[in-house]
Scaffold this motif. Structure first.
Motif, PDB file in Angstrom:
ATOM      1  N   VAL A 184      -6.247  -2.429  -0.827  1.00 27.74           N
ATOM      2  CA  VAL A 184      -7.203  -3.404  -0.290  1.00 27.74           C
ATOM      3  C   VAL A 184      -6.657  -4.819  -0.449  1.00 27.74           C
ATOM      4  CG1 VAL A 184      -9.490  -4.427  -0.658  1.00 27.74           C
ATOM      5  CG2 VAL A 184      -9.226  -1.946  -0.561  1.00 27.74           C
ATOM      6  N   LEU A 185      -6.098  -5.118  -1.609  1.00 31.69           N
ATOM      7  CA  LEU A 185      -5.506  -6.443  -1.813  1.00 31.69           C
ATOM      8  C   LEU A 185      -4.321  -6.668  -0.888  1.00 31.69           C
ATOM      9  CD1 LEU A 185      -5.656  -6.784  -5.699  1.00 31.69           C
ATOM     10  CD2 LEU A 185      -7.033  -8.004  -4.010  1.00 31.69           C
ATOM     11  N   THR A 186      -3.534  -5.636  -0.648  1.00 34.06           N
ATOM     12  CA  THR A 186      -2.400  -5.747   0.263  1.00 34.06           C
ATOM     13  C   THR A 186      -2.868  -6.056   1.678  1.00 34.06           C
ATOM     14  OG1 THR A 186      -1.051  -4.245  -1.046  1.00 34.06           O
ATOM     15  CG2 THR A 186      -0.444  -4.488   1.259  1.00 34.06           C
ATOM     16  N   LYS A 187      -3.929  -5.380   2.120  1.00 34.02           N
ATOM     17  CA  LYS A 187      -4.450  -5.641   3.464  1.00 34.02           C
ATOM     18  C   LYS A 187      -5.012  -7.050   3.576  1.00 34.02           C
ATOM     19  CE  LYS A 187      -5.433  -0.937   4.886  1.00 34.02           C
ATOM     20  NZ  LYS A 187      -6.445   0.052   5.307  1.00 34.02           N
ATOM     21  N   ASN A 188      -5.657  -7.536   2.521  1.00 32.93           N
ATOM     22  CA  ASN A 188      -6.262  -8.863   2.573  1.00 32.93           C
ATOM     23  C   ASN A 188      -5.246  -9.983   2.433  1.00 32.93           C
ATOM     24  OD1 ASN A 188      -8.832  -7.872   2.968  1.00 32.93           O
ATOM     25  ND2 ASN A 188      -9.318  -7.838   0.785  1.00 32.93           N
ATOM     26  N   GLY A 214      -1.613  -9.467   2.453  1.00 37.81           N
ATOM     27  CA  GLY A 214      -0.389  -9.213   3.202  1.00 37.81           C
ATOM     28  C   GLY A 214       0.877  -9.047   2.388  1.00 37.81           C
ATOM     29  N   SER A 215       0.791  -8.805   1.121  1.00 37.73           N
ATOM     30  CA  SER A 215       1.977  -8.601   0.302  1.00 37.73           C
ATOM     31  C   SER A 215       1.998  -7.157  -0.197  1.00 37.73           C
ATOM     32  CB  SER A 215       1.965  -9.553  -0.894  1.00 37.73           C
ATOM     33  OG  SER A 215       3.033  -9.262  -1.754  1.00 37.73           O
ATOM     34  N   LYS A 216       3.144  -6.510  -0.111  1.00 34.90           N
ATOM     35  CA  LYS A 216       3.232  -5.118  -0.550  1.00 34.90           C
ATOM     36  C   LYS A 216       3.250  -4.988  -2.068  1.00 34.90           C
ATOM     37  CE  LYS A 216       5.412  -3.420   3.562  1.00 34.90           C
ATOM     38  NZ  LYS A 216       6.530  -2.778   4.187  1.00 34.90           N
ATOM     39  N   GLY A 217       3.425  -6.044  -2.767  1.00 37.27           N
ATOM     40  CA  GLY A 217       3.483  -6.011  -4.222  1.00 37.27           C
ATOM     41  C   GLY A 217       2.179  -5.583  -4.860  1.00 37.27           C
ATOM     42  N   TYR A 218       1.071  -5.863  -4.201  1.00 39.39           N
ATOM     43  CA  TYR A 218      -0.218  -5.477  -4.770  1.00 39.39           C
ATOM     44  C   TYR A 218      -0.389  -3.963  -4.808  1.00 39.39           C
ATOM     45  CZ  TYR A 218      -1.523 -10.374  -4.289  1.00 39.39           C
ATOM     46  OH  TYR A 218      -1.574 -11.726  -4.399  1.00 39.39           O
ATOM     47  N   ALA A 219       0.031  -3.282  -3.775  1.00 45.20           N
ATOM     48  CA  ALA A 219      -0.094  -1.822  -3.736  1.00 45.20           C
ATOM     49  C   ALA A 219       0.790  -1.181  -4.801  1.00 45.20           C
ATOM     50  CB  ALA A 219       0.268  -1.289  -2.353  1.00 45.20           C
ATOM     51  N   ILE A 220       2.016  -1.647  -4.909  1.00 38.07           N
ATOM     52  CA  ILE A 220       2.925  -1.114  -5.920  1.00 38.07           C
ATOM     53  C   ILE A 220       2.409  -1.427  -7.323  1.00 38.07           C
ATOM     54  CG2 ILE A 220       5.268  -1.291  -6.863  1.00 38.07           C
ATOM     55  CD1 ILE A 220       6.177  -1.829  -3.934  1.00 38.07           C
ATOM     56  N   GLY A 273      -0.691  -1.915  -8.156  1.00 30.87           N
ATOM     57  CA  GLY A 273      -1.869  -1.086  -8.390  1.00 30.87           C
ATOM     58  C   GLY A 273      -1.491   0.315  -8.826  1.00 30.87           C
ATOM     59  N   ILE A 274      -0.480   0.871  -8.183  1.00 34.92           N
ATOM     60  CA  ILE A 274      -0.017   2.211  -8.570  1.00 34.92           C
ATOM     61  C   ILE A 274       0.511   2.200 -10.000  1.00 34.92           C
ATOM     62  CG2 ILE A 274       1.723   3.980  -8.109  1.00 34.92           C
ATOM     63  CD1 ILE A 274       1.440   3.209  -5.112  1.00 34.92           C
ATOM     64  N   LEU A 275       1.310   1.200 -10.328  1.00 35.27           N
ATOM     65  CA  LEU A 275       1.878   1.121 -11.678  1.00 35.27           C
ATOM     66  C   LEU A 275       0.796   0.935 -12.741  1.00 35.27           C
ATOM     67  CD1 LEU A 275       5.096  -0.989 -11.037  1.00 35.27           C
ATOM     68  CD2 LEU A 275       4.918   1.465 -11.448  1.00 35.27           C
ATOM     69  N   VAL A 276      -0.157   0.049 -12.460  1.00 34.60           N
ATOM     70  CA  VAL A 276      -1.257  -0.161 -13.412  1.00 34.60           C
ATOM     71  C   VAL A 276      -2.069   1.120 -13.561  1.00 34.60           C
ATOM     72  CG1 VAL A 276      -3.438  -1.397 -13.752  1.00 34.60           C
ATOM     73  CG2 VAL A 276      -1.391  -2.651 -13.089  1.00 34.60           C
ATOM     74  N   GLY A 277      -2.280   1.835 -12.459  1.00 33.21           N
ATOM     75  CA  GLY A 277      -3.010   3.098 -12.512  1.00 33.21           C
ATOM     76  C   GLY A 277      -2.302   4.143 -13.351  1.00 33.21           C
ATOM     77  N   VAL A 278      -0.996   4.230 -13.214  1.00 33.73           N
ATOM     78  CA  VAL A 278      -0.230   5.205 -13.997  1.00 33.73           C
ATOM     79  C   VAL A 278      -0.277   4.861 -15.486  1.00 33.73           C
ATOM     80  CG1 VAL A 278       2.100   6.067 -14.446  1.00 33.73           C
ATOM     81  CG2 VAL A 278       1.270   5.907 -12.101  1.00 33.73           C
ATOM     82  N   VAL A 279      -0.148   3.584 -15.805  1.00 33.67           N
ATOM     83  CA  VAL A 279      -0.222   3.167 -17.211  1.00 33.67           C
ATOM     84  C   VAL A 279      -1.611   3.447 -17.778  1.00 33.67           C
ATOM     85  CG1 VAL A 279      -0.159   1.160 -18.755  1.00 33.67           C
ATOM     86  CG2 VAL A 279       1.622   1.468 -17.025  1.00 33.67           C
ATOM     87  N   ALA A 280      -2.646   3.139 -17.009  1.00 34.75           N
ATOM     88  CA  ALA A 280      -4.010   3.391 -17.465  1.00 34.75           C
ATOM     89  C   ALA A 280      -4.262   4.888 -17.622  1.00 34.75           C
ATOM     90  CB  ALA A 280      -5.016   2.790 -16.485  1.00 34.75           C
ATOM     91  N   ALA A 281      -3.726   5.695 -16.726  1.00 34.45           N
ATOM     92  CA  ALA A 281      -3.893   7.150 -16.808  1.00 34.45           C
ATOM     93  C   ALA A 281      -3.201   7.702 -18.049  1.00 34.45           C
ATOM     94  CB  ALA A 281      -3.354   7.810 -15.551  1.00 34.45           C
TER      95      ALA A 281
END
Length: 82
Positions: free
Chosen positions: A38-42, A44-50, A52-60
């Motif tokens: 969602v942040l990437t779409k709003n 326009g930077s691909k860094g937010y998606a990456i 988010g995935i990294l933060v999700g993996v660490v949190a998991a």
């Protein structure tokens, strides 16, 4: 007869533990990935998606570690009482 009930209870507890562990891993990864997309779409930077995935993996990993640590403590204390 009592051994069969105990075995069924152990199987049920193990199944619940595995399901809860799966939920503890999947939910943070999916939630952070969706937020990153969602942040990437709003913005326009691909860094937010990456990110988010990294933060999700660490949190998991953190959530799974905490859950397993608590489960093993309960399991060990249960064995000491039996």
């Amino acid at each position: 007869m009592r051994d069969k009930k105990k075995a069924k209870g152990d199987v049920a507890n193990s199944l619940v533990m595995v399901l809860q562990l799966g939920i503890n891993i999947i939910v943070p990864i999916l939630l952070c990935t969706v937020i990153g997309v969602v942040l990437t779409k709003n913005f326009g930077s691909k860094g937010y998606a990456i990110g988010g995935i990294l933060v999700g993996v660490v949190a998991a990993c953190n959530g799974a570690y905490r859950y397993l640590r608590g489960y093993l403590k309960r399991f060990e204390s249960k064995e000491k009482h039996d």
